[in-house]
Design a protein around this motif. Structure first.
Motif, PDB file in Angstrom:
ATOM      1  N   TYR A 173       8.488   0.618 -37.329  1.00 43.65           N
ATOM      2  CA  TYR A 173       8.643  -0.333 -36.399  1.00 43.65           C
ATOM      3  C   TYR A 173       9.444  -1.736 -36.898  1.00 43.65           C
ATOM      4  CZ  TYR A 173       5.367   1.507 -33.071  1.00 43.65           C
ATOM      5  OH  TYR A 173       4.631   2.222 -32.203  1.00 43.65           O
ATOM      6  N   ILE A 174       9.661  -2.046 -38.090  1.00 48.93           N
ATOM      7  CA  ILE A 174      10.355  -3.203 -38.627  1.00 48.93           C
ATOM      8  C   ILE A 174      11.885  -2.512 -38.706  1.00 48.93           C
ATOM      9  CG2 ILE A 174      10.834  -4.302 -40.951  1.00 48.93           C
ATOM     10  CD1 ILE A 174       7.678  -4.351 -41.299  1.00 48.93           C
ATOM     11  N   ILE A 175      12.094  -1.319 -38.958  1.00 54.17           N
ATOM     12  CA  ILE A 175      13.533  -0.861 -38.955  1.00 54.17           C
ATOM     13  C   ILE A 175      13.889  -0.896 -37.490  1.00 54.17           C
ATOM     14  CG2 ILE A 175      14.843   1.246 -39.094  1.00 54.17           C
ATOM     15  CD1 ILE A 175      12.717   1.956 -41.431  1.00 54.17           C
ATOM     16  N   ASN A 176      13.060  -0.493 -36.578  1.00 54.08           N
ATOM     17  CA  ASN A 176      13.479  -0.637 -35.118  1.00 54.08           C
ATOM     18  C   ASN A 176      13.827  -2.195 -34.865  1.00 54.08           C
ATOM     19  OD1 ASN A 176      13.444   1.791 -33.607  1.00 54.08           O
ATOM     20  ND2 ASN A 176      11.360   1.990 -34.523  1.00 54.08           N
ATOM     21  N   ALA A 177      13.258  -3.024 -35.416  1.00 52.85           N
ATOM     22  CA  ALA A 177      13.338  -4.416 -35.171  1.00 52.85           C
ATOM     23  C   ALA A 177      14.547  -4.904 -35.731  1.00 52.85           C
ATOM     24  CB  ALA A 177      12.117  -5.196 -35.675  1.00 52.85           C
ATOM     25  N   LEU A 178      14.820  -4.719 -36.731  1.00 46.27           N
ATOM     26  CA  LEU A 178      15.931  -4.841 -37.616  1.00 46.27           C
ATOM     27  C   LEU A 178      17.320  -4.505 -36.708  1.00 46.27           C
ATOM     28  CD1 LEU A 178      15.214  -4.361 -41.591  1.00 46.27           C
ATOM     29  CD2 LEU A 178      15.347  -6.305 -40.283  1.00 46.27           C
ATOM     30  N   LEU A 179      17.185  -3.382 -36.308  1.00 40.84           N
ATOM     31  CA  LEU A 179      18.187  -2.764 -35.405  1.00 40.84           C
ATOM     32  C   LEU A 179      18.434  -3.160 -34.121  1.00 40.84           C
ATOM     33  CD1 LEU A 179      18.029   0.871 -36.686  1.00 40.84           C
ATOM     34  CD2 LEU A 179      19.805  -0.461 -37.269  1.00 40.84           C
ATOM     35  N   GLY A 180      17.347  -4.142 -33.808  1.00 38.41           N
ATOM     36  CA  GLY A 180      17.422  -4.588 -32.274  1.00 38.41           C
ATOM     37  C   GLY A 180      17.053  -3.742 -31.390  1.00 38.41           C
ATOM     38  N   SER A 181      16.301  -2.530 -31.586  1.00 34.58           N
ATOM     39  CA  SER A 181      16.027  -1.727 -30.620  1.00 34.58           C
ATOM     40  C   SER A 181      14.803  -1.846 -29.789  1.00 34.58           C
ATOM     41  CB  SER A 181      15.977  -0.180 -31.156  1.00 34.58           C
ATOM     42  OG  SER A 181      14.910   0.037 -31.908  1.00 34.58           O
ATOM     43  N   ILE A 182      13.828  -2.589 -30.391  1.00 35.39           N
ATOM     44  CA  ILE A 182      12.725  -2.916 -29.470  1.00 35.39           C
ATOM     45  C   ILE A 182      12.988  -3.782 -28.168  1.00 35.39           C
ATOM     46  CG2 ILE A 182      10.379  -4.157 -29.648  1.00 35.39           C
ATOM     47  CD1 ILE A 182      10.320  -3.387 -32.526  1.00 35.39           C
ATOM     48  N   GLY A 183      12.763  -3.155 -27.214  1.00 37.77           N
ATOM     49  CA  GLY A 183      12.902  -3.870 -25.835  1.00 37.77           C
ATOM     50  C   GLY A 183      14.298  -3.634 -25.380  1.00 37.77           C
ATOM     51  N   SER A 184      15.005  -2.650 -26.008  1.00 31.55           N
ATOM     52  CA  SER A 184      16.412  -2.283 -25.644  1.00 31.55           C
ATOM     53  C   SER A 184      16.582  -0.987 -24.924  1.00 31.55           C
ATOM     54  CB  SER A 184      17.430  -2.447 -26.817  1.00 31.55           C
ATOM     55  OG  SER A 184      17.164  -3.740 -27.622  1.00 31.55           O
ATOM     56  N   LYS A 185      17.604  -0.882 -24.042  1.00 30.66           N
ATOM     57  CA  LYS A 185      18.006   0.349 -23.563  1.00 30.66           C
ATOM     58  C   LYS A 185      18.381   1.268 -24.587  1.00 30.66           C
ATOM     59  CE  LYS A 185      20.806   2.247 -19.708  1.00 30.66           C
ATOM     60  NZ  LYS A 185      21.874   1.950 -18.667  1.00 30.66           N
ATOM     61  N   GLY A 186      18.072   2.414 -24.346  1.00 31.75           N
ATOM     62  CA  GLY A 186      18.443   3.297 -25.560  1.00 31.75           C
ATOM     63  C   GLY A 186      17.541   3.354 -26.948  1.00 31.75           C
ATOM     64  N   GLY A 187      16.508   2.520 -26.636  1.00 27.48           N
ATOM     65  CA  GLY A 187      15.783   2.247 -28.056  1.00 27.48           C
ATOM     66  C   GLY A 187      14.217   2.744 -27.699  1.00 27.48           C
ATOM     67  N   LEU A 188      13.289   1.634 -28.226  1.00 23.15           N
ATOM     68  CA  LEU A 188      11.915   1.560 -27.819  1.00 23.15           C
ATOM     69  C   LEU A 188      11.871   0.383 -26.630  1.00 23.15           C
ATOM     70  CD1 LEU A 188      11.828   2.821 -30.735  1.00 23.15           C
ATOM     71  CD2 LEU A 188       9.764   1.612 -30.908  1.00 23.15           C
ATOM     72  N   ALA A 189      12.153   0.863 -25.520  1.00 22.56           N
ATOM     73  CA  ALA A 189      12.036  -0.091 -24.388  1.00 22.56           C
ATOM     74  C   ALA A 189      10.622  -0.170 -24.237  1.00 22.56           C
ATOM     75  CB  ALA A 189      12.620   0.564 -23.050  1.00 22.56           C
ATOM     76  N   ILE A 190      10.336  -1.609 -23.701  1.00 20.43           N
ATOM     77  CA  ILE A 190       9.125  -2.298 -23.403  1.00 20.43           C
ATOM     78  C   ILE A 190       8.607  -1.537 -21.881  1.00 20.43           C
ATOM     79  CG2 ILE A 190       7.342  -4.007 -22.845  1.00 20.43           C
ATOM     80  CD1 ILE A 190       9.294  -5.366 -24.887  1.00 20.43           C
ATOM     81  N   GLY A 191       7.514  -0.488 -21.938  1.00 20.22           N
ATOM     82  CA  GLY A 191       7.141   0.170 -20.753  1.00 20.22           C
ATOM     83  C   GLY A 191       6.983  -0.802 -19.223  1.00 20.22           C
ATOM     84  N   LYS A 225      14.437   2.891  -9.581  1.00 22.87           N
ATOM     85  CA  LYS A 225      15.383   2.761 -10.594  1.00 22.87           C
ATOM     86  C   LYS A 225      14.479   2.350 -11.906  1.00 22.87           C
ATOM     87  CE  LYS A 225      19.256   1.342  -7.842  1.00 22.87           C
ATOM     88  NZ  LYS A 225      20.411   0.203  -7.628  1.00 22.87           N
ATOM     89  N   PRO A 226      14.892   2.693 -13.083  1.00 19.72           N
ATOM     90  CA  PRO A 226      14.147   2.392 -14.312  1.00 19.72           C
ATOM     91  C   PRO A 226      14.389   0.758 -14.493  1.00 19.72           C
ATOM     92  CG  PRO A 226      15.923   3.926 -14.712  1.00 19.72           C
ATOM     93  CD  PRO A 226      16.108   3.812 -13.093  1.00 19.72           C
ATOM     94  N   ILE A 227      13.170   0.235 -14.935  1.00 20.72           N
ATOM     95  CA  ILE A 227      13.091  -0.974 -15.214  1.00 20.72           C
ATOM     96  C   ILE A 227      13.150  -1.372 -16.814  1.00 20.72           C
ATOM     97  CG2 ILE A 227      11.431  -3.117 -15.043  1.00 20.72           C
ATOM     98  CD1 ILE A 227      10.340  -1.662 -12.601  1.00 20.72           C
ATOM     99  N   TYR A 228      14.102  -2.176 -17.105  1.00 22.63           N
ATOM    100  CA  TYR A 228      14.422  -2.631 -18.441  1.00 22.63           C
ATOM    101  C   TYR A 228      14.192  -3.939 -18.289  1.00 22.63           C
ATOM    102  CZ  TYR A 228      16.678   1.825 -19.248  1.00 22.63           C
ATOM    103  OH  TYR A 228      17.130   3.307 -19.675  1.00 22.63           O
TER     104      TYR A 228
END
Length: 694
Positions: free
Chosen positions: A309-327, A521-524
């Motif tokens: 999860y920290i790696i995902n955070a460093l890459l800015g992927s948490i909450g991002s399209k194409g990453g770990l989107a917040i459902g 439509k998908p919600i981001y």
């Protein structure tokens, strides 16, 4: 007769894929993935074998009440009224003598557990649990410690990802069909796939990069990745500054964990790790570093998930399209959610038997920690657990050391198994209440969050062949026998009406597709306005909750002990045709894989005189041993052996699976005591075995 079709939900594993079922008369003729869903009509082998549950000659056909000793196999046939009255009488006696909190429940989790929680609240017990200590509890707690969200609050946006990293996630064998389709679509559009594992799975065979690492060294690998991201300034600086707290502490902590340091531990060359991290940085933020699915593996698996999860955070992927989107949830669509059946009863009072919430303050009290609740059966601390319901769950196969569990269960006054097939736990129960297989039952309406939230329902495809009932019928029957009037519904339609009363959705709305989408439509979520549920409101490198509990947020790395001499670390996992233990006796799937084999490294095997296909004996430290064929390959680490989980459960009633293969969990004596105090899950791959040629 004309063929009719209906929409339903698969029940062959915990994914619960949406399906379309074709029926001719009272025979299921074909099952496919719901064509209106992301499954696109596809289904895995397990899903296609659903009719095997109906036609299984070994299936339980009517309620059973034990007459002999537990596990002796002496039963008497009972009517449902008799079985309900028997359980109700025993349960009332336990509650009157010991208190409501001495009743324990566990299930396989999933979307339909609202009814189960309602029943336990009606009993008055705080001790609702599920199977997750042997699966993803470490991931869930890691997610909460970093983001405040639970693991299922995130949607893996595989379709739009540019790089996916699978670590302790074998997606093409432990199959979620929608995720598989989305990942393949993403890969067809240029997404890179990296797999980190001790062996070359089918998933690894489809990867662009495969790192075959030393067993138990995942945390070291992840620390080196973080080091490279931070030291080379490859992280998303703007995102980190806006959302991440504790970055300076991370930078100070990570200094010594270089790729060169990790190379000596993991076996991955430093230059390869650096090239890999550079690729991740180019793909950010559309990166998914999967934090794991089944992570009840090592005593540091919580930190493996946490660093992911920290790696995902460093890459800015948490909450991002194409990453770990917040459902998204119904409220994000401007809609009301389903009315919970659990709201029918007040929240029970008292301490949980497993200590979660009062002794172990950093854990989520939702399903608790089942292995610690089992401990309370034996010790009576903080009180004696005297009645236990296992619903579609077999802890005597899912958890280590079934003999230890059997000894603990001896202290129970009542053990009830609610199940559609035989299991070791059912064989040792006092009462067996047979649930209809999923094609013969309907279920309560469920809600699915994600990029496109929806409500969905399982419809009954064919009538039950024998004297079995749906789970809702079993629990409402017990509720009536217990005088639990609020849960004593007379029909599934009454339950559906209760659930839908505030949603603006009717039962008829499910006829067209089997589900009701709450958005087109998908919600981001807006990436510039993300909110996190931690105490600080940020992504926490240093978790306030962990630190208050005396658990380090950043654990100094401690290298694992290597197996000595002829020892191997035992590892296990899934395959594409079986789901843990409940499919091994399925007449369709048994033909595909009647027993497991032992993966063993080619060089180690040669040193021991073992050739591919030879019969070998594998032994634990408790006298249990078994014989199976060796699968000799260079594509497994020399320190480990691997087998598919779920074989040899020792149930005489399962005539096909009986005595076939070897049970990995029976090799794990003392395994209930090996658990991760940071994440809560059992550490089932912290055991060593010996192997010898027969």
């Amino acid at each position: 007769m004309a063929t009719t079709s209906s929409f339903s939900v698969c029940g062959m594993c915990t994914v619960r894929c949406p399906i379309q079922v074709d029926v001719d008369g009272d025979e299921v003729t074909f099952i496919q993935g719901n064509p209106h869903s992301p499954l696109k009509g596809a289904l895995c082998a397990r899903g296609g074998a659903g009719p095997g549950l109906i036609k299984d000659s070994d299936r339980i056909r009517h309620p059973l009440i034990r007459e002999g000793e537990r596990g002796e196999g002496k039963w008497r046939k009972a009517t449902w009224d008799e079985a309900f009255a028997h359980v109700a009488e025993k349960l009332k006696g336990v509650v009157e003598q010991y208190g409501a909190n001495t009743v324990l429940w566990s299930d396989r989790s999933g979307p339909f557990v609202d009814m189960y929680k309602a029943f336990m609240k009606g009993v008055g017990s705080v001790n609702y649990s599920n199977h997750d200590v042997s699966c993803a509890r470490n991931v869930h707690h890691a997610a909460q410690s970093v983001t405040g969200y639970g693991r299922t609050d995130f949607a893996y946006d595989f379709k739009n990802a540019k790089h996916v990293v699978l670590q302790t996630r074998n997606i093409f064998e432990a199959i979620n069909v929608a995720e598989v389709n989305n990942l393949l679509d993403g890969m067809a559009d240029g997404c890179k796939l990296t797999v980190i594992d001790i062996r070359a799975t089918i998933t690894a065979g489809k990867a662009h990069r495969f790192f075959q690492i030393r067993p138990g060294s995942d945390q070291a690998f992840n620390l080196a990745v973080i080091n490279e991201l931070v030291e080379k300034n490859l992280y998303d600086a703007k995102y980190v500054k806006k959302y991440v707290s504790g970055f300076d502490a991370l930078k100070n902590y990570i200094g010594e964990y270089t790729p060169e340091w990790a190379e000596a531990i993991t076996g991955v060359k430093a230059k390869d790790l650096r090239s890999f991290v550079a690729e991740l940085a180019k793909a950010k933020p559309a990166v998914i570093w999967h934090p794991g699915w089944m992570t009840a593996r090592y005593d540091d698996s919580f930190y493996v998930s946490r660093t992911a999860y920290i790696i995902n955070a460093l890459l800015g992927s948490i909450g991002s399209k194409g990453g770990l989107a917040i459902g998204a949830k119904p409220a994000d669509c401007g809609r009301k959610g389903l009315k919970a059946l659990a709201e029918l009863f007040p929240k029970p009072e008292g301490k949980r038997a497993d200590g979660v919430g009062w002794k172990h303050t950093h854990f989520d009290a939702g399903p608790g920690l089942l292995h610690l609740a089992f401990k309370a059966i034996e010790t009576g601390d903080p009180y004696p657990v005297k009645a236990y319901f296992a619903c579609r769950h077999d802890p005597m196969q899912a958890l280590p050391d079934p003999d230890a569990l059997k000894r603990a269960f001896a202290s129970l006054d009542l053990l009830v198994a609610i199940t559609f097939s035989w299991s070791a736990t059912a064989w040792n129960a006092d009462v067996v209440l047979p649930m209809s297989p999923y094609l013969e039952r309907e279920s309560i309406i469920a809600s699915k969050s994600g990029l496109k939230p929806q409500f969905f329902v399982r419809q009954r495809a064919v009538a039950p062949r024998y004297d079995t009932k749906a789970d809702w019928e079993i629990l409402t029957g017990l509720a009536k026998a217990m005088g639990m009037d609020k849960l004593a519904f007379d029909s599934i339609e009454d339950i559906w009406a209760y659930q839908l009363q505030d949603t603006g959705v009717s039962v008829e709305d499910f006829q067209a597709k089997g589900f009701v989408s709450l958005t087109d439509k998908p919600i981001y979520h807006d990436r510039d306005k993300l909110k996190f549920k931690t105490p600080s409101g940020s992504i926490e490198v240093i978790s306030e909750k962990l630190e208050k509990a005396g658990i380090p947020s950043l654990l100094p790395y401690k290298e694992k002990t290597s197996p000595q001499g002829d020892q191997f670390r035992i590892t296990f996992g899934r395959c594409g045709v079986h789901t843990q233990g409940h499919t091994m006796n399925n007449p369709i799937l048994h033909e595909q894989m009647p027993e497991n084999v032992l993966w063993i490294n080619a060089q180690r095997a040669a040193d021991m005189g073992i050739a591919n296909g030879d019969v070998v004996q594998i032994a634990g430290n408790n006298g249990y041993s078994g014989k199976l064929k060796a699968f000799v390959t260079e594509f497994i680490h020399p320190e480990a052996v691997f087998m598919v989980h779920g074989f040899d459960d020792g149930v005489p009633a399962e005539t096909r699976a009986r005595g076939k293969g070897v049970a990995d969990h029976r090799l794990m004596v003392g395994g209930l005591e090996k658990w991760d105090p940071a994440g809560g899950a059992i550490a089932m791959q912290e055991h060593f075995v010996t192997v010898s040629k027969v």
